[in-house]
Design a protein around this motif. Structure first.
Motif, PDB file in Angstrom:
ATOM      1  N   UNK A   1      -2.660   2.715 -14.577  1.00  0.00           N
ATOM      2  CA  UNK A   1      -3.819   2.676 -13.699  1.00  0.00           C
ATOM      3  C   UNK A   1      -3.399   1.976 -12.414  1.00  0.00           C
ATOM      4  N   UNK A   2      -3.822   2.494 -11.312  1.00  0.00           N
ATOM      5  CA  UNK A   2      -3.451   1.935 -10.017  1.00  0.00           C
ATOM      6  C   UNK A   2      -4.093   0.562  -9.810  1.00  0.00           C
ATOM      7  N   UNK A   3      -3.298  -0.381  -9.374  1.00  0.00           N
ATOM      8  CA  UNK A   3      -3.783  -1.748  -9.154  1.00  0.00           C
ATOM      9  C   UNK A   3      -4.936  -1.789  -8.144  1.00  0.00           C
ATOM     10  N   UNK A   4      -4.780  -1.040  -7.064  1.00  0.00           N
ATOM     11  CA  UNK A   4      -5.805  -1.055  -6.020  1.00  0.00           C
ATOM     12  C   UNK A   4      -7.144  -0.536  -6.553  1.00  0.00           C
ATOM     13  N   UNK A   5      -7.080   0.498  -7.371  1.00  0.00           N
ATOM     14  CA  UNK A   5      -8.289   1.060  -7.978  1.00  0.00           C
ATOM     15  C   UNK A   5      -8.967   0.014  -8.867  1.00  0.00           C
ATOM     16  N   UNK A   6      -8.186  -0.717  -9.634  1.00  0.00           N
ATOM     17  CA  UNK A   6      -8.738  -1.758 -10.498  1.00  0.00           C
ATOM     18  C   UNK A   6      -9.320  -2.912  -9.682  1.00  0.00           C
ATOM     19  N   UNK A   7      -8.651  -3.262  -8.591  1.00  0.00           N
ATOM     20  CA  UNK A   7      -9.183  -4.323  -7.720  1.00  0.00           C
ATOM     21  C   UNK A   7     -10.519  -3.906  -7.106  1.00  0.00           C
ATOM     22  N   UNK A   8     -10.597  -2.660  -6.684  1.00  0.00           N
ATOM     23  CA  UNK A   8     -11.859  -2.156  -6.130  1.00  0.00           C
ATOM     24  C   UNK A   8     -12.955  -2.144  -7.198  1.00  0.00           C
ATOM     25  N   UNK A   9     -12.576  -1.821  -8.388  1.00  0.00           N
ATOM     26  CA  UNK A   9     -13.534  -1.820  -9.490  1.00  0.00           C
ATOM     27  C   UNK A   9     -14.031  -3.241  -9.761  1.00  0.00           C
ATOM     28  N   UNK A  10     -13.150  -4.228  -9.652  1.00  0.00           N
ATOM     29  CA  UNK A  10     -13.546  -5.616  -9.827  1.00  0.00           C
ATOM     30  C   UNK A  10     -14.535  -6.051  -8.749  1.00  0.00           C
ATOM     31  N   UNK A  20     -12.199   5.548 -12.436  1.00  0.00           N
ATOM     32  CA  UNK A  20     -11.705   4.998 -13.699  1.00  0.00           C
ATOM     33  C   UNK A  20     -12.368   5.716 -14.869  1.00  0.00           C
ATOM     34  N   UNK A  21     -13.665   5.952 -14.741  1.00  0.00           N
ATOM     35  CA  UNK A  21     -14.378   6.674 -15.798  1.00  0.00           C
ATOM     36  C   UNK A  21     -13.756   8.057 -16.002  1.00  0.00           C
ATOM     37  N   UNK A  22     -13.523   8.772 -14.912  1.00  0.00           N
ATOM     38  CA  UNK A  22     -12.952  10.115 -15.009  1.00  0.00           C
ATOM     39  C   UNK A  22     -11.560  10.103 -15.633  1.00  0.00           C
ATOM     40  N   UNK A  23     -10.765   9.084 -15.342  1.00  0.00           N
ATOM     41  CA  UNK A  23      -9.411   8.997 -15.891  1.00  0.00           C
ATOM     42  C   UNK A  23      -9.414   8.596 -17.365  1.00  0.00           C
ATOM     43  N   UNK A  24     -10.359   7.762 -17.755  1.00  0.00           N
ATOM     44  CA  UNK A  24     -10.322   7.172 -19.092  1.00  0.00           C
ATOM     45  C   UNK A  24     -11.289   7.786 -20.097  1.00  0.00           C
ATOM     46  N   UNK A  25     -12.300   8.511 -19.659  1.00  0.00           N
ATOM     47  CA  UNK A  25     -13.341   8.987 -20.570  1.00  0.00           C
ATOM     48  C   UNK A  25     -12.786   9.842 -21.707  1.00  0.00           C
ATOM     49  N   UNK A  26     -11.909  10.764 -21.408  1.00  0.00           N
ATOM     50  CA  UNK A  26     -11.351  11.624 -22.448  1.00  0.00           C
ATOM     51  C   UNK A  26     -10.544  10.856 -23.477  1.00  0.00           C
ATOM     52  N   UNK A  49     -18.927   1.025 -24.146  1.00  0.00           N
ATOM     53  CA  UNK A  49     -17.549   0.666 -23.816  1.00  0.00           C
ATOM     54  C   UNK A  49     -17.367   0.575 -22.305  1.00  0.00           C
ATOM     55  N   UNK A  50     -17.826   1.583 -21.583  1.00  0.00           N
ATOM     56  CA  UNK A  50     -17.672   1.540 -20.125  1.00  0.00           C
ATOM     57  C   UNK A  50     -18.516   0.444 -19.494  1.00  0.00           C
ATOM     58  N   UNK A  51     -19.680   0.191 -20.048  1.00  0.00           N
ATOM     59  CA  UNK A  51     -20.492  -0.914 -19.538  1.00  0.00           C
ATOM     60  C   UNK A  51     -19.709  -2.223 -19.669  1.00  0.00           C
ATOM     61  N   UNK A  52     -19.114  -2.416 -20.846  1.00  0.00           N
ATOM     62  CA  UNK A  52     -18.349  -3.650 -21.073  1.00  0.00           C
ATOM     63  C   UNK A  52     -17.103  -3.705 -20.184  1.00  0.00           C
ATOM     64  N   UNK A  53     -16.442  -2.563 -20.024  1.00  0.00           N
ATOM     65  CA  UNK A  53     -15.265  -2.527 -19.147  1.00  0.00           C
ATOM     66  C   UNK A  53     -15.653  -2.948 -17.732  1.00  0.00           C
ATOM     67  N   UNK A  54     -16.716  -2.372 -17.206  1.00  0.00           N
ATOM     68  CA  UNK A  54     -17.085  -2.645 -15.827  1.00  0.00           C
ATOM     69  C   UNK A  54     -17.684  -4.032 -15.623  1.00  0.00           C
ATOM     70  N   UNK A  55     -18.317  -4.593 -16.653  1.00  0.00           N
ATOM     71  CA  UNK A  55     -18.874  -5.935 -16.489  1.00  0.00           C
ATOM     72  C   UNK A  55     -17.853  -7.024 -16.778  1.00  0.00           C
ATOM     73  N   UNK A  68      -4.666  -0.457 -22.489  1.00  0.00           N
ATOM     74  CA  UNK A  68      -4.700  -1.068 -23.827  1.00  0.00           C
ATOM     75  C   UNK A  68      -5.944  -1.927 -23.988  1.00  0.00           C
ATOM     76  N   UNK A  69      -6.298  -2.642 -22.944  1.00  0.00           N
ATOM     77  CA  UNK A  69      -7.491  -3.482 -22.954  1.00  0.00           C
ATOM     78  C   UNK A  69      -8.748  -2.625 -23.134  1.00  0.00           C
ATOM     79  N   UNK A  70      -8.842  -1.538 -22.387  1.00  0.00           N
ATOM     80  CA  UNK A  70      -9.993  -0.644 -22.482  1.00  0.00           C
ATOM     81  C   UNK A  70     -10.067  -0.003 -23.873  1.00  0.00           C
ATOM     82  N   UNK A  71      -8.934   0.367 -24.408  1.00  0.00           N
ATOM     83  CA  UNK A  71      -8.861   0.955 -25.743  1.00  0.00           C
ATOM     84  C   UNK A  71      -9.334  -0.026 -26.813  1.00  0.00           C
ATOM     85  N   UNK A  72      -8.939  -1.284 -26.660  1.00  0.00           N
ATOM     86  CA  UNK A  72      -9.366  -2.306 -27.615  1.00  0.00           C
ATOM     87  C   UNK A  72     -10.878  -2.504 -27.547  1.00  0.00           C
TER      88      UNK A  72
END
Length: 172
Positions: A1-10, A20-26, A49-55, A68-72
């Motif tokens: 996952x791109x660092x910049x994308x994760x920073x923007x998500x934060x 992120x949803x589009x990349x990880x949902x499947x 799961x996505x609610x928890x990921x984003x919060x 791995x974190x999202x999967x857990x």
């Protein structure tokens, strides 16, 4: 996952969250499918799961382990759903026979192995997934599910026997 994308998500950037949803949902849907049979339950757990990921994404210290974190999180949400439905507490004496049509000749092993897991009771399926697919040891599984190590081992053994029956006694 791109660092910049994760920073923007934060920073609660909705476009980054959507990407992120589009990349990880499947991928996360597939994880949930291994634990849960019902499509409504899978969709509910996936949303949780996505609610928890984003919060909780601001707590992620190392972006390199995001997947791995999202999967857990997805696995934990599935287990919580199973716990709340009391599906983990089953009797091993119950008959959970699957389709009698299942035979080694008409099963493409890699693809249909996961579908064969649907013939297992949810508790056994969860333990099989945690041990054989996710790689957790029995001690950790017991702790996660609030069961004894012996119960974890016996349900894994039960799951293997049922899967062997469905596959025509091939070794699993």
């Amino acid at each position: 996952m791109e660092r910049e994308l994760l920073l923007e998500c934060q920073r609660n950037n909705r476009n980054a969250q959507r990407k992120i949803y589009e990349k990880m949902a499947g991928r996360l849907y597939s994880v949930c499918r291994r634990y849960l049979k019902n499509d409504e339950d899978i969709e509910e757990v996936l949303a949780d799961t996505f609610y928890k990921i984003f919060t909780k994404i601001s707590q992620l210290q190392n972006p390199d382990i995001f997947e791995a974190w999202a999967r857990k999180i997805a696995v934990n949400e599935c287990l919580q759903k199973l716990r709340s439905s009391k599906a983990l507490h089953i009797s091993l004496d119950e008959d959970f026979s699957g389709s009698s049509d299942a035979s080694a000749e008409n099963i493409s092993f890699e693809k249909d192995m996961l579908s064969l897991l649907n013939f297992l009771p949810e508790g056994c399926r969860a333990i099989f997934n945690l041990f054989a697919i996710e790689g957790y040891p029995h001690k950790e599984i017991a702790s996660m599910l609030s069961i004894s190590e012996g119960t974890s081992k016996s349900q894994l053994n039960f799951a293997r026997k049922k899967l062997q029956e469905l596959l025509g006694n091939q070794n699993i």
